[in-house]
Scaffold this active site. Structure first.
Site, mmCIF file in Angstrom:
data_model
loop_
_atom_site.group_PDB
_atom_site.id
_atom_site.type_symbol
_atom_site.label_atom_id
_atom_site.label_comp_id
_atom_site.label_asym_id
_atom_site.label_seq_id
_atom_site.Cartn_x
_atom_site.Cartn_y
_atom_site.Cartn_z
ATOM 1 N N ASN A 152 -26.661 4.526 -27.431
ATOM 2 C CA ASN A 152 -25.373 4.055 -26.934
ATOM 3 C C ASN A 152 -25.157 4.698 -25.559
ATOM 4 O O ASN A 152 -24.776 5.859 -25.465
ATOM 5 C CB ASN A 152 -24.293 4.487 -27.936
ATOM 6 C CG ASN A 152 -22.916 4.064 -27.511
ATOM 7 O OD1 ASN A 152 -22.719 3.501 -26.437
ATOM 8 N ND2 ASN A 152 -21.931 4.347 -28.363
ATOM 9 N N ARG A 157 -26.558 -0.285 -28.382
ATOM 10 C CA ARG A 157 -25.183 -0.790 -28.346
ATOM 11 C C ARG A 157 -24.942 -1.313 -26.932
ATOM 12 O O ARG A 157 -25.045 -0.568 -25.971
ATOM 13 C CB ARG A 157 -24.205 0.327 -28.658
ATOM 14 C CG ARG A 157 -22.779 -0.160 -28.582
ATOM 15 C CD ARG A 157 -21.802 0.972 -28.677
ATOM 16 N NE ARG A 157 -20.452 0.456 -28.628
ATOM 17 C CZ ARG A 157 -19.435 1.126 -28.129
ATOM 18 N NH1 ARG A 157 -19.608 2.326 -27.654
ATOM 19 N NH2 ARG A 157 -18.249 0.590 -28.118
ATOM 20 N N HIS A 217 -15.121 -3.412 -29.546
ATOM 21 C CA HIS A 217 -15.111 -2.734 -30.859
ATOM 22 C C HIS A 217 -15.503 -3.697 -31.990
ATOM 23 O O HIS A 217 -15.166 -3.465 -33.152
ATOM 24 C CB HIS A 217 -13.714 -2.165 -31.212
ATOM 25 C CG HIS A 217 -13.293 -0.995 -30.388
ATOM 26 N ND1 HIS A 217 -11.972 -0.790 -30.034
ATOM 27 C CD2 HIS A 217 -13.982 0.026 -29.858
ATOM 28 C CE1 HIS A 217 -11.880 0.314 -29.313
ATOM 29 N NE2 HIS A 217 -13.095 0.832 -29.184
ATOM 30 N N ARG A 236 -5.926 5.119 -21.277
ATOM 31 C CA ARG A 236 -5.730 3.768 -20.730
ATOM 32 C C ARG A 236 -4.315 3.280 -21.034
ATOM 33 O O ARG A 236 -3.800 3.520 -22.130
ATOM 34 C CB ARG A 236 -6.739 2.779 -21.339
ATOM 35 C CG ARG A 236 -8.141 3.008 -20.843
ATOM 36 C CD ARG A 236 -9.117 2.021 -21.467
ATOM 37 N NE ARG A 236 -10.355 2.701 -21.816
ATOM 38 C CZ ARG A 236 -11.138 2.364 -22.816
ATOM 39 N NH1 ARG A 236 -10.860 1.329 -23.573
ATOM 40 N NH2 ARG A 236 -12.232 3.057 -23.063
ATOM 41 N N ASP A 281 -5.848 13.857 -26.077
ATOM 42 C CA ASP A 281 -6.317 14.147 -27.430
ATOM 43 C C ASP A 281 -5.140 14.100 -28.402
ATOM 44 O O ASP A 281 -4.183 14.870 -28.280
ATOM 45 C CB ASP A 281 -6.975 15.535 -27.452
ATOM 46 C CG ASP A 281 -7.735 15.765 -28.738
ATOM 47 O OD1 ASP A 281 -7.151 15.571 -29.813
ATOM 48 O OD2 ASP A 281 -8.916 16.128 -28.660
ATOM 49 N N GLU A 302 -20.372 2.478 -36.729
ATOM 50 C CA GLU A 302 -21.002 1.508 -35.829
ATOM 51 C C GLU A 302 -22.515 1.716 -35.751
ATOM 52 O O GLU A 302 -23.270 0.759 -35.657
ATOM 53 C CB GLU A 302 -20.369 1.628 -34.433
ATOM 54 C CG GLU A 302 -18.933 1.125 -34.416
ATOM 55 C CD GLU A 302 -18.148 1.614 -33.213
ATOM 56 O OE1 GLU A 302 -17.708 2.780 -33.245
ATOM 57 O OE2 GLU A 302 -17.978 0.861 -32.267
HETATM 58 P P1 AMP Z 1 -12.980 8.623 -31.512
HETATM 59 O O1 AMP Z 1 -12.994 8.031 -30.129
HETATM 60 O O2 AMP Z 1 -13.057 7.605 -32.605
HETATM 61 O O3 AMP Z 1 -13.941 9.758 -31.686
HETATM 62 O O4 AMP Z 1 -11.529 9.287 -31.703
HETATM 63 C C1 AMP Z 1 -11.060 10.309 -30.863
HETATM 64 C C2 AMP Z 1 -9.567 10.522 -31.123
HETATM 65 O O5 AMP Z 1 -9.360 10.843 -32.513
HETATM 66 C C3 AMP Z 1 -8.978 11.653 -30.302
HETATM 67 O O6 AMP Z 1 -7.719 11.263 -29.752
HETATM 68 C C4 AMP Z 1 -8.743 12.729 -31.349
HETATM 69 O O7 AMP Z 1 -7.663 13.561 -31.013
HETATM 70 C C5 AMP Z 1 -8.406 11.901 -32.584
HETATM 71 N N1 AMP Z 1 -8.514 12.701 -33.800
HETATM 72 C C6 AMP Z 1 -9.621 13.227 -34.355
HETATM 73 N N2 AMP Z 1 -9.283 13.997 -35.441
HETATM 74 C C7 AMP Z 1 -7.927 13.921 -35.559
HETATM 75 C C8 AMP Z 1 -6.966 14.491 -36.467
HETATM 76 N N3 AMP Z 1 -7.342 15.268 -37.473
HETATM 77 N N4 AMP Z 1 -5.669 14.178 -36.276
HETATM 78 C C9 AMP Z 1 -5.274 13.396 -35.262
HETATM 79 N N5 AMP Z 1 -6.123 12.827 -34.389
HETATM 80 C C10 AMP Z 1 -7.432 13.096 -34.515
#
Ligand code: AMP
Length: 404
Positions: A15, A94, A183, A244, A286, A389
């Protein structure tokens, strides 16, 4: 999802992002991860590969300015060092943008490369990284079939009413300006898994899946097919995301250029990198950091979460138009799978659809990572379903490789 191959087979899944390369070798039959890792900061002064093999995490520093080619060379050395090449039957890539041409995964040949190159004009950063990944992998894994799995393919079932912008029609016919959606692999996978969980056939299921990660999108799935999705020509449209903006008034462009002297690149950066949760909270993209700050009373963090949930709920409600009947709302992606706070807030705004949230089940999903989080009385189920994925890519690649 394609039918599973008969024998355990290993697939290298790649990816490629503009400055990163995520990789994994998976057993296509069991989804077991043999090795996985991430090459990041590619092309910078400090490129780095982090990987996990047999439960042990390690990292390799690359030389300054080395990029995808060097990362793949290092990956090949790793694969050889650990004697992992013998079981490899395919490389699955991907590919972010497949344009209108690709409605399913394909074996990569010269025509496919041409098609991906053409679609890359619609998403230059991602497209060129994908092409670079493919050419490097072709050079390094000469005997192996290479398969492209497209993020856009699942959404090619959308109707014109859903995918056209109300722009001069020639922009669509001459330049392919339309909504594509992204997605797709994730929406497809979690819909299939949810149908299994609910013990109903995907062909007779109406779902809305919310993929909430750093990028966020919602998909309306009618009888197993995507009928609408929130991302568009690019992954910028739709929901509020980590950095975004999602939907904005396009009139903003004129304001930013004429009043604030923004260049096209500055606007692109503003909308893609400085907006969303980060822009409103002025704290972080985050979700965990924002939730912690919100619990501690930070007003901008509270506002960022409220906006995120309101916009998401509004988009979900809008997708009742193409669906008319909803069987389940699915939460997936880093936020969807982990944030009980966001799930509860969104569901609370959608009770008029027949959804509710069982607080105990919602909290328990922190540990179970999967399951129904609505009460037994709810007309519409709310479901947490982890996405995978990489496995879909590995399965598609293994199936196509076996057919050739
Ligand atoms: P991804 O792009 O699918 O890896 O998701 C990343 C996002 O998931 C980030 O904004 C992380 O802060 C959020 N995330 C991961 N673990 C948690 C959690 N336990 N509680 C809230 N958000 C989370």
């Amino acid at each position: 999802m394609p039918s599973q191959p008969a024998l355990p087979r290993h697939v290298l899944v790649l990816n490629c992002g503009s400055s990163s390369l995520k990789f994994a070798i998976l057993d296509a039959l069991t989804s077991e991860e043999i090795i996985s890792g991430l090459a990041e900061r590619l092309g910078s002064s400090t490129p780095l590969i982090k990987y996990k093999y047999q439960g042990v995490k390690k990292q390799i520093e690359l030389e300054a300015n080395q990029a995808h080619g060097a990362a793949i060379d290092t990956l090949v050395a790793l694969i050889n060092d650990h004697h992992l090449a013998d079981h490899l039957i395919a490389v699955g890539h991907r590919v972010v943008h497949g344009g209108e041409h690709f409605t399913q995964s394909v074996l990569i040949d010269d025509d496919v490369i041409k098609g991906i190159t053409q679609a890359a004009t619609l998403a230059p950063l991602h497209g060129h990284a994908n092409l670079l990944g493919i050419s490097s992998a072709q050079a390094s894994f000469k005997g192996l079939p290479q398969i492209a799995v497209f993020d856009t393919a699942f959404h090619q079932t959308m109707e014109k009413t859903a995918y056209l912008y109300a722009l001069p029609y020639k922009l669509y016919t001459d330049y392919g300006v339309r909504r594509y959606g992204f997605h797709g692999t994730s929406h497809f996978y979690v819909a299939e898994q949810t149908a299994k969980l609910l013990n109903q056939s995907i062909e007779h299921s109406n779902f809305i899946s919310a993929h909430l990660g750093n990028g966020c999108s919602v998909c309306a799935i009618k009888n197993g097919k995507s009928v609408d999705t929130s991302m568009g020509l690019t992954p910028l449209e739709g929901l509020m995301m980590g950095t975004r903006s999602g939907d904005i008034d396009p009139g903003l462009f004129n304001f930013l250029t004429t009043q604030l002297d923004y260049s096209a690149q500055q606007i692109d950066d503003l909308l893609n990198k400085q907006s969303g949760l980060l822009g409103i909270s002025e704290l972080s993209n985050d979700c965990r950091t924002i939730e912690e700050a919100a619990v501690a009373g930070n007003e901008k963090a509270i506002l960022a979460l409220d906006m995120f949930c309101y916009r998401l709920a509004k988009q979900i409600a809008a997708f009742m138009v193409p669906l008319q009947r909803l069987d389940a709302l699915i939460f997936t992606g880093g936020i969807g799978e982990n944030s009980d706070i966001i799930r509860a807030k969104v569901i609370a705004q959608l009770s008029f659809l027949g959804l509710d949230c069982d607080n105990t089940a919602n909290l328990a999903a922190r540990f179970s990572k999967q399951g129904i989080i609505s009460s037994t009385a709810a007309n519409v189920k709310a479901v947490v379903m982890p996405t995978n994925e990489e496995w879909v890519i590995a399965l598609d690649a293994a199936t196509i490789a076996q057919e050739h």
